[in-house]
Design a protein around this motif. Structure first.
Motif, PDB file in Angstrom:
ATOM      1  N   ASN A   1     -71.855 -87.095 -50.362  1.00  0.00           N
ATOM      2  CA  ASN A   1     -70.415 -87.218 -51.238  1.00  0.00           C
ATOM      3  C   ASN A   1     -69.487 -88.031 -50.578  1.00  0.00           C
ATOM      4  OD1 ASN A   1     -68.068 -85.931 -52.176  1.00  0.00           O
ATOM      5  ND2 ASN A   1     -68.703 -84.037 -52.072  1.00  0.00           N
TER       6      ASN A   1
ATOM      7  N   GLU B   1     -66.206 -88.035 -50.874  1.00  0.00           N
ATOM      8  CA  GLU B   1     -64.915 -87.447 -50.589  1.00  0.00           C
ATOM      9  C   GLU B   1     -65.466 -86.174 -49.275  1.00  0.00           C
ATOM     10  OE1 GLU B   1     -63.482 -85.194 -53.870  1.00  0.00           O
ATOM     11  OE2 GLU B   1     -63.591 -86.798 -55.312  1.00  0.00           O
ATOM     12  N   GLU B   2     -66.372 -86.278 -49.018  1.00  0.00           N
ATOM     13  CA  GLU B   2     -66.740 -85.295 -47.851  1.00  0.00           C
ATOM     14  C   GLU B   2     -68.015 -85.959 -47.166  1.00  0.00           C
ATOM     15  OE1 GLU B   2     -67.044 -81.095 -48.284  1.00  0.00           O
ATOM     16  OE2 GLU B   2     -66.014 -81.186 -50.108  1.00  0.00           O
TER      17      GLU B   2
END
Length: 336
Positions: A199, A201-202
């Motif tokens: 991910n 974003e993470e």
């Protein structure tokens, strides 16, 4: 100036004009939409495949309008003449996010809100749901494996009926691991395998890359028909509209009710931004009762709501109880 209502719709300005604009956005009351009504002849909340109970009155969702690309004079005019608040542009449009990425994030938040609204309403009504693929992240694990419209029935042989269940099962794995998804596509049922990505974003967290929504299992379908409106704060009002249409009687007592708040699949109502502007919009539209997230009550106390009653609600059940009490002339849990 660009005018936005929750969703960000950016106006392009000529390069020679960019230096004349200020790095601020003006936030103010946006339009309100009756979730029991129509927009351009189409129901805002369209329920099909089941008998829809007649509705009356209003269950209005509220928005915040955001103006960007303003000159200094325009910004000062909004601040002095309208009561709008000025916020740094970076709070509205993150500097490291492109316009297209921002639109996609906004759409994702709105679709997730719709899915949660449907699940929360179905849970309240005791009706089953299923998970539907709305869109795919290009280049993700699911891209080329799943298709929009697919129904995800299981993750690693564990049955799922809500988007949150899929997310929890995926998050319990690691990037690079394989998952087996049970899928129904039309009349066909089969399994597919996908290797989870990382991910962005993470970092370090697994990503399947599916934008999921939810629909009632069986013949019932719920569609939400508002264009150019984004973000998660319409969730509670959407959910109340679905419940009103699929249950006997008038959920709002036939009164003019407005409100805002995110909704979780379990019916919990979450706080939102711009509550002062949304209360002003509802008050000016003629609402009698405003349903505000309990988490926003400290801000509500500083807003002039006029004759409109503002109730603080923490759950979907709280919102329904507040409307019932208001309709019956009883005291409601005031958000003060």
């Amino acid at each position: 100036m660009g005018l936005l209502a929750l969703a960000l719709s950016l106006d392009h300005v000529p390069a020679t004009d960019i230096a004349l604009t200020v790095p601020f956005a003006a936030e103010g009351p946006g339009p309100t939409f009756n979730t029991l009504g129509d927009v351009e002849g189409t129901p805002v909340v369209d329920v099909e495949g089941a008998e829809v109970d007649p509705t009356e009155g209003n269950l209005n969702m509220t928005t915040v309008s955001v103006r960007t690309n303003m000159t200094l004079a325009q910004a000062l005019g909004r601040w002095i003449g309208t009561g709008d608040t000025l916020v740094p542009l970076g709070q509205v449009i993150p500097p490291d996010v492109s316009e297209e990425e921002l639109r996609r994030l906004n759409e994702s938040a709105f679709v997730a809100s719709e899915a949660a609204a449907t699940v929360a309403a179905m849970n309240h009504l005791g009706l089953p749901t299923e998970v539907v693929v709305h869109d795919l992240v290009p280049g993700s694990a699911a891209d080329g494996v799943l298709e929009p419209g697919d129904v995800i029935t299981a993750v690693d042989a564990r049955g799922v009926s809500q988007p949150g269940e899929v997310q929890d099962l995926v998050r319990a794995r690691a990037a690079g691991e394989k998952v087996v998804l049970g899928v129904r596509r039309g009349e066909r049922a089969f399994d597919v395998e996908a290797t989870l990505g990382d991910n962005p974003e993470e970092p370090g967290s697994p990503q399947l890359g599916v934008l999921m929504t939810s629909q009632p299992a069986g013949d019932v379908s719920v569609d939400y028909n508002l264009n150019d409106v984004g973000g998660p704060s319409a969730g509670m009002m959407f959910s109340l509209a679905v419940i009103d249409k699929l249950s006997p009687g008038l959920l709002n007592g036939g009164r003019f009710v407005a409100g805002t708040g995110t909704i979780a699949e379990d019916g919990k109502v979450g706080p939102i931004g711009g509550i002062a502007h949304k209360i002003r919009a509802a008050r000016d539209a003629g609402a009698e009762l405003f349903l505000a997230p309990a988490g926003n009550c400290s801000e509500v106390a500083r807003v002039d709501s006029g004759e409109m009653v503002v109730a603080g609600v923490a759950t979907l059940d709280d919102a329904i109880s507040a409307m019932q009490d208001f309709s019956a002339g009883r005291d409601v849990p005031a958000c003060r």
